[in-house]
Design a protein around this motif. Structure first.
Motif, PDB file in Angstrom:
ATOM      1  N   TYR A  80       8.739   0.669  -2.026  1.00  0.00           N
ATOM      2  CA  TYR A  80      10.177   1.399  -2.451  1.00  0.00           C
ATOM      3  C   TYR A  80      10.129   1.259  -3.993  1.00  0.00           C
ATOM      4  O   TYR A  80       9.846   1.972  -4.873  1.00  0.00           O
ATOM      5  CB  TYR A  80      10.981   0.790  -1.514  1.00  0.00           C
ATOM      6  CG  TYR A  80      12.074   0.928  -2.774  1.00  0.00           C
ATOM      7  CD1 TYR A  80      13.039   2.235  -3.078  1.00  0.00           C
ATOM      8  CD2 TYR A  80      13.130   0.491  -4.053  1.00  0.00           C
ATOM      9  CE1 TYR A  80      14.411   2.815  -3.516  1.00  0.00           C
ATOM     10  CE2 TYR A  80      14.563   0.866  -4.092  1.00  0.00           C
ATOM     11  CZ  TYR A  80      15.197   1.601  -4.480  1.00  0.00           C
ATOM     12  OH  TYR A  80      16.179   2.395  -4.944  1.00  0.00           O
ATOM     13  N   LYS A  81       9.331  -0.057  -4.345  1.00  0.00           N
ATOM     14  CA  LYS A  81       9.527  -0.282  -5.550  1.00  0.00           C
ATOM     15  C   LYS A  81       7.935   0.234  -6.805  1.00  0.00           C
ATOM     16  O   LYS A  81       8.261   0.669  -7.419  1.00  0.00           O
ATOM     17  CB  LYS A  81       8.692  -2.390  -6.005  1.00  0.00           C
ATOM     18  CG  LYS A  81      10.478  -2.664  -5.820  1.00  0.00           C
ATOM     19  CD  LYS A  81       9.776  -4.131  -5.837  1.00  0.00           C
ATOM     20  CE  LYS A  81      11.727  -5.306  -5.513  1.00  0.00           C
ATOM     21  NZ  LYS A  81      11.390  -6.648  -5.921  1.00  0.00           N
ATOM     22  N   ARG A  82       7.446   0.682  -5.800  1.00  0.00           N
ATOM     23  CA  ARG A  82       5.895   1.047  -6.111  1.00  0.00           C
ATOM     24  C   ARG A  82       6.364   2.341  -6.211  1.00  0.00           C
ATOM     25  O   ARG A  82       5.820   3.271  -7.306  1.00  0.00           O
ATOM     26  CB  ARG A  82       4.774   1.044  -5.162  1.00  0.00           C
ATOM     27  CG  ARG A  82       4.412   0.004  -5.280  1.00  0.00           C
ATOM     28  CD  ARG A  82       3.070  -0.201  -4.404  1.00  0.00           C
ATOM     29  NE  ARG A  82       2.032  -0.937  -4.143  1.00  0.00           N
ATOM     30  CZ  ARG A  82       1.536  -2.244  -5.470  1.00  0.00           C
ATOM     31  NH1 ARG A  82       1.008  -1.114  -5.485  1.00  0.00           N
ATOM     32  NH2 ARG A  82       0.761  -3.154  -5.048  1.00  0.00           N
ATOM     33  N   SER A  83       7.125   3.002  -5.230  1.00  0.00           N
ATOM     34  CA  SER A  83       7.962   4.582  -5.737  1.00  0.00           C
ATOM     35  C   SER A  83       8.913   4.849  -6.509  1.00  0.00           C
ATOM     36  O   SER A  83       8.528   5.485  -7.827  1.00  0.00           O
ATOM     37  CB  SER A  83       7.910   5.459  -4.060  1.00  0.00           C
ATOM     38  OG  SER A  83       7.171   4.984  -2.719  1.00  0.00           O
ATOM     39  N   LEU A  84       9.437   4.077  -6.731  1.00  0.00           N
ATOM     40  CA  LEU A  84      10.309   3.543  -8.282  1.00  0.00           C
ATOM     41  C   LEU A  84       8.898   3.851  -9.590  1.00  0.00           C
ATOM     42  O   LEU A  84      10.049   4.492 -10.659  1.00  0.00           O
ATOM     43  CB  LEU A  84      10.707   2.468  -8.054  1.00  0.00           C
ATOM     44  CG  LEU A  84      12.546   2.935  -7.124  1.00  0.00           C
ATOM     45  CD1 LEU A  84      13.776   1.630  -7.881  1.00  0.00           C
ATOM     46  CD2 LEU A  84      13.122   4.581  -7.451  1.00  0.00           C
ATOM     47  N   ALA A  85       7.967   2.860  -9.313  1.00  0.00           N
ATOM     48  CA  ALA A  85       7.753   3.147 -11.036  1.00  0.00           C
ATOM     49  C   ALA A  85       7.064   4.098 -11.224  1.00  0.00           C
ATOM     50  O   ALA A  85       6.677   4.254 -12.122  1.00  0.00           O
ATOM     51  CB  ALA A  85       6.485   2.090 -10.599  1.00  0.00           C
ATOM     52  N   ASP A  86       6.279   4.808  -9.991  1.00  0.00           N
ATOM     53  CA  ASP A  86       5.478   5.502  -9.970  1.00  0.00           C
ATOM     54  C   ASP A  86       6.316   7.521 -10.661  1.00  0.00           C
ATOM     55  O   ASP A  86       5.941   7.825 -11.312  1.00  0.00           O
ATOM     56  CB  ASP A  86       5.296   6.384  -8.691  1.00  0.00           C
ATOM     57  CG  ASP A  86       3.789   5.616  -8.372  1.00  0.00           C
ATOM     58  OD1 ASP A  86       3.153   4.437  -9.075  1.00  0.00           O
ATOM     59  OD2 ASP A  86       3.776   5.703  -6.733  1.00  0.00           O
ATOM     60  N   SER A  87       7.938   7.236 -10.147  1.00  0.00           N
ATOM     61  CA  SER A  87       8.449   8.320 -10.176  1.00  0.00           C
ATOM     62  C   SER A  87       8.877   8.038 -12.141  1.00  0.00           C
ATOM     63  O   SER A  87       9.241   9.098 -12.580  1.00  0.00           O
ATOM     64  CB  SER A  87      10.127   8.233  -9.955  1.00  0.00           C
ATOM     65  OG  SER A  87       9.581   8.448  -8.278  1.00  0.00           O
ATOM     66  N   GLU A  88       9.414   6.872 -12.111  1.00  0.00           N
ATOM     67  CA  GLU A  88       9.502   6.710 -13.598  1.00  0.00           C
ATOM     68  C   GLU A  88       8.637   6.987 -14.489  1.00  0.00           C
ATOM     69  O   GLU A  88       7.929   7.393 -15.725  1.00  0.00           O
ATOM     70  CB  GLU A  88       9.725   5.025 -14.042  1.00  0.00           C
ATOM     71  CG  GLU A  88      10.069   4.627 -15.399  1.00  0.00           C
ATOM     72  CD  GLU A  88      11.823   5.060 -15.217  1.00  0.00           C
ATOM     73  OE1 GLU A  88      11.613   5.284 -16.581  1.00  0.00           O
ATOM     74  OE2 GLU A  88      12.214   5.669 -14.600  1.00  0.00           O
ATOM     75  N   ARG A  91       8.478  10.972 -14.862  1.00  0.00           N
ATOM     76  CA  ARG A  91       9.387  11.278 -15.280  1.00  0.00           C
ATOM     77  C   ARG A  91       8.815  10.706 -17.214  1.00  0.00           C
ATOM     78  O   ARG A  91       9.504  11.624 -18.051  1.00  0.00           O
ATOM     79  CB  ARG A  91      10.542  10.405 -15.412  1.00  0.00           C
ATOM     80  CG  ARG A  91      11.921  10.737 -15.732  1.00  0.00           C
ATOM     81  CD  ARG A  91      13.153  10.559 -15.775  1.00  0.00           C
ATOM     82  NE  ARG A  91      12.616   9.158 -15.957  1.00  0.00           N
ATOM     83  CZ  ARG A  91      13.444   8.419 -17.171  1.00  0.00           C
ATOM     84  NH1 ARG A  91      13.978   9.894 -18.131  1.00  0.00           N
ATOM     85  NH2 ARG A  91      13.528   7.399 -17.073  1.00  0.00           N
TER      86      ARG A  91
END
Length: 217
Positions: A80-88, A91
């Protein structure tokens, strides 16, 4: 002839038998009561032991399940944290691309207009300055060309397009293109001593390098 037992002795005997029977009955009752009370206690103790024995594998299974759940939770949290970092990161990249598109979307158009500015510059330089005072038409033409070029440069500046005139500056391969080398003892080596064509930058991005001549020792 049978011996006759005295009456008091007979009464004492009967009383003794009654007492003996009463004591025996009380002992039997107490024994039954003890047995009745002991059996539930033994049964409860046996049930507890059976429950403890039966619950031990269940506790081990629950412990293993809990450890597996914690491991899975940690793995999912990491994903989940990796997905958040990739999304950021995505963006931020998209925002930068959008910003660059807004700023540099006119880059090709500016490059085309640079040729117009060069042509106007060559035209003004080609006018003989010594004949301006004796020829009103030539003077008007020269002034019109000069004003047109100045107005065009103002439009360039308003949109972030500025000329690069690197005369007497250190040669920068990111902004200058060297056409030739020239001996000049008055300046250091790799100094721009001649500019044959102005360069231009759009919002700090060089869209056309200046064509220059560089000094050599």
């Amino acid at each position: 002839m049978a011996t006759k037992v005295p009456l008091p002795l007979q009464m004492f005997g009967r009383r003794l038998v009654q007492l003996r029977s009463s004591v025996t009955a009380q002992n039997m009752s107490a024994l039954r009561l003890y047995s009745t009370e002991k059996q539930p206690e033994e049964a409860a103790a046996g049930s507890t032991e059976q429950k403890a024995t039966a619950s031990t594998p269940e506790v081990e299974k629950l412990t293993k399940d809990l450890a597996a759940a914690k491991e899975q939770n940690a793995e999912l949290l990491d994903k989940y944290k990796r997905s958040l970092a990739d999304s950021e990161n995505m963006r931020n990249r998209l925002n930068k691309q959008i910003s660059d598109a807004k700023i540099f979307g006119i880059q090709s158009f500016c490059k085309d207009l640079l040729e117009v500015a060069d042509t106007l510059g060559h035209a003004t330089q080609a006018v003989p300055k010594d004949k301006l005072s004796g020829n009103a038409d030539l003077k008007n033409l020269y002034e019109g060309l000069t004003m047109t070029r100045a107005s065009l440069l103002q439009v360039f500046k308003r949109h972030g397009l500025e000329p690069l005139d690197p005369i007497n500056q250190k040669f920068d391969p990111n902004q200058h293109e060297a056409l030739f080398q020239k001996e000049d003892k008055t300046v250091e080596a790799n100094t721009v001593v001649e500019v044959t064509k102005l360069g231009y930058k759009l919002h700090e991005r060089c869209i056309r390098p200046a064509l220059v001549g560089v000094s050599k020792c």
